[in-house]
Scaffold this motif. Structure first.
Motif, short mmCIF file in Angstrom:
data_model
loop_
_atom_site.label_atom_id
_atom_site.label_comp_id
_atom_site.label_asym_id
_atom_site.label_seq_id
_atom_site.Cartn_x
_atom_site.Cartn_y
_atom_site.Cartn_z
N ASP A 156 -34.49 -39.10 36.47
CA ASP A 156 -34.16 -38.97 37.90
C ASP A 156 -34.17 -40.32 38.60
N ALA A 157 -35.23 -41.09 38.33
CA ALA A 157 -35.34 -42.42 38.96
C ALA A 157 -34.18 -43.30 38.53
N ALA A 158 -33.84 -43.21 37.23
CA ALA A 158 -32.74 -44.04 36.70
C ALA A 158 -31.42 -43.64 37.35
N LYS A 159 -31.24 -42.35 37.56
CA LYS A 159 -29.99 -41.89 38.17
C LYS A 159 -29.86 -42.45 39.59
N GLU A 160 -30.97 -42.40 40.32
CA GLU A 160 -30.96 -42.90 41.70
C GLU A 160 -30.68 -44.41 41.73
N LEU A 161 -31.37 -45.14 40.88
CA LEU A 161 -31.18 -46.60 40.88
C LEU A 161 -29.85 -47.00 40.26
N GLY A 162 -29.42 -46.22 39.27
CA GLY A 162 -28.24 -46.57 38.49
C GLY A 162 -26.93 -46.44 39.26
N VAL A 163 -26.98 -45.79 40.41
CA VAL A 163 -25.77 -45.67 41.23
C VAL A 163 -25.24 -47.07 41.55
N ARG A 164 -26.22 -47.98 41.78
CA ARG A 164 -25.81 -49.35 42.11
C ARG A 164 -25.77 -50.25 40.89
N LYS A 165 -26.49 -49.86 39.88
CA LYS A 165 -26.69 -50.77 38.74
C LYS A 165 -26.77 -49.97 37.44
N PRO A 166 -25.68 -49.86 36.72
CA PRO A 166 -25.72 -49.02 35.52
C PRO A 166 -26.61 -49.55 34.41
N GLU A 167 -26.69 -50.89 34.25
CA GLU A 167 -27.46 -51.41 33.12
C GLU A 167 -28.93 -51.61 33.49
N LEU A 168 -29.65 -50.51 33.57
CA LEU A 168 -31.03 -50.59 34.02
C LEU A 168 -31.94 -51.17 32.94
N SER A 169 -32.99 -51.86 33.40
CA SER A 169 -34.01 -52.29 32.45
C SER A 169 -35.26 -51.44 32.68
N ILE A 170 -35.75 -50.92 31.58
CA ILE A 170 -36.85 -49.96 31.64
C ILE A 170 -37.97 -50.42 30.72
N ALA A 171 -39.21 -50.29 31.17
CA ALA A 171 -40.35 -50.56 30.28
C ALA A 171 -41.11 -49.27 30.05
#
Ligand code: GLN
Length: 294
Positions: free
Chosen positions: A112-127
Motif C-alpha cells: 500500500d505504501a509503495a503504491k502511494e509513493l510509486g505514483v510519483r516514483k516507480p523505481e522505489l527503494s525499499i529496505a
C-alpha cells in the motif's frame, strides 16, 4: 496380536493423527498429512487418491522418523523445510523464524505504501530490516516489479536461507543482501520505504512462549529485550536517518509494545503521527509512520 492389516496411506494417517493428538499437537491431522506427503514426495492433496496404497518401506521409515520428531515438539515447517507465506513457498531452517500469517499484514502495508509513493516514483527503494528467510523482501520484489530492495540481517546463516529463497523466486537481480546489525553496515543511502519484523518478544513473554517456539525458533529473531521494545528503540532513530522525506516506516509489533512504539517514534521526532493496523485477529500488529517532509 500380529499386525496383519496393511499399513495403507489411510491407516497411517489415522494412526498418526491419533498419536499426535495425544502428543498435544494443535493440528494433528494436518501435521500427519504434510509429513506423509513429504515422505512420499507428493503434494498433500495427492494423498486423497492414494488412501489404499501401501507406501514403500523407505517412505514409511522417513515418515516414522519425522513423526517421532514432531511428537517431541519440532515444528512441521522445520521438519519439511518449507512454509507458505503470502501464497508463495519459502525454504525455512532453524536459523530463521517460521513465517507467521500475521506478517502478511506487514507485506500488505508495504505494498500500500509503495503504491502511494510509486505514483510519483516507480523505481522505489525499499529496505527490509531483519529479513530472516527473506519473505518480506521477496514478496515486495514479486509484487513491485521495478522496486529495488535491500534486505538486511545480522545473522549470516539467516542470510543464506534468504539467498536461496531469493534465487528460487527469481528476484536476485533486484534484492541486495547485506549482513548488518540494523543499518550499521549500510552506507548513507536513503530509502522510500523501510519495513521490519524485528524481534519484539519481552523477557516475561519469552518465558511463556509455547515450547515449540521457545525450543526451536531462533531467540535472536524473537527476543526484543526486557520490555520487548529495546530493539525498536534502536531501530527507529537508525531508520529515520535512512528514510527519504515523505518515506514510510512500517514495523511489525505486538499489542504489548504498540503504544511504546508510538512513544518512541513521537519522542524521536521527524515523523508524522504514527498509525496502527490491526491483524485478522483484531490485534495491533503494524505501526506505520511517515517521515515528515520538512
Ligand atoms: N509473532 C512472533 C511470535 O509469536 C514474534 C515475532 C517477532 O518477534 N518478530 O512469537
Amino acid at each position: 496380536m500380529p499386525d496383519t492389516e496393511a499399513w495403507t496411506v489411510g491407516r497411517l494417517l489415522k494412526w498418526t493423527t491419533d498419536f499426535l493428538k495425544q502428543k498435544e499437537s494443535t493440528s494433528p491431522r494436518l501435521d500427519a498429512e504434510v509429513l506423509l506427503a513429504t515422505a512420499r514426495g507428493c503434494e498433500r492433496i495427492e494423498l486423497y487418491t492414494a488412501f489404499d496404497e501401501v507406501p514403500s518401506d523407505a517412505v514409511r521409515d522417513k515418515f516414522r522418523e519425522m513423526v517421532k520428531r514432531r511428537a517431541a515438539g519440532e515444528p512441521v515447517a522445520y521438519l519439511v523445510g518449507r512454509r507458505e507465506f503470502y501464497s508463495l513457498p519459502f525454504k525455512v531452517t532453524r536459523d530463521v523464524l517460521i513465517p507467521r500469517p500475521e506478517t502478511e499484514l506487514l507485506v500488505v502495508a508495504l505494498l500500500d505504501a509503495a503504491k502511494e509513493l510509486g505514483v510519483r516514483k516507480p523505481e522505489l527503494s525499499i529496505a527490509d530490516v531483519g529479513t530472516g528467510s527473506g519473505i518480506v523482501a521477496v514478496c515486495a520484489a514479486k509484487n513491485l516489479p521495478t522496486a529495488k530492495i535491500t534486505a538486511i540481517d545480522v545473522s549470516s546463516t539467516a542470510l543464506e536461507v534468504a539467498r536461496e529463497n531469493i534465487i528460487s523466486h527469481e528476484v536476485s537481480s533486484r534484492i541486495e543482501l547485506i549482513q548488518s546489525d540494523l543499518f550499521s553496515q549500510i552506507d548513507d543511502r536513503l530509502f522510500d520505504v523501510i519495513a521490519s519484523n524485528p524481534p519484539y518478544v519481552s523477557e516475561s513473554e519469552m518465558k511463556e512462549l509455547r515450547g515449540e517456539v521457545a525450543e526451536y525458533e531462533p531467540h535472536l529473531a524473537l527476543y526484543g529485550g526486557p520490555t520487548g521494545s529495546e530493539l525498536i528503540q534502536r531501530l527507529v532513530p537508525a531508520a529515520a536517518e535512512h528514510l527519504l522525506p515523505g518515506g514510510c516506516m512500517l514495523l511489525e509489533v505486538s499489542p504489548m509494545i504498540e503504544q511504546q512504539t508510538h512513544k518512541i517514534i513521537r519522542d524521536h521526532g521527524g515523523f508524522d503521527t504514527p498509525r496502527t493496523l490491526k491483524d485478522m485477529a483484531g490485534l495491533a500488529r503494524v505501526v506505520v509512520a511517515k517521515r515528515a517532509v520538512e
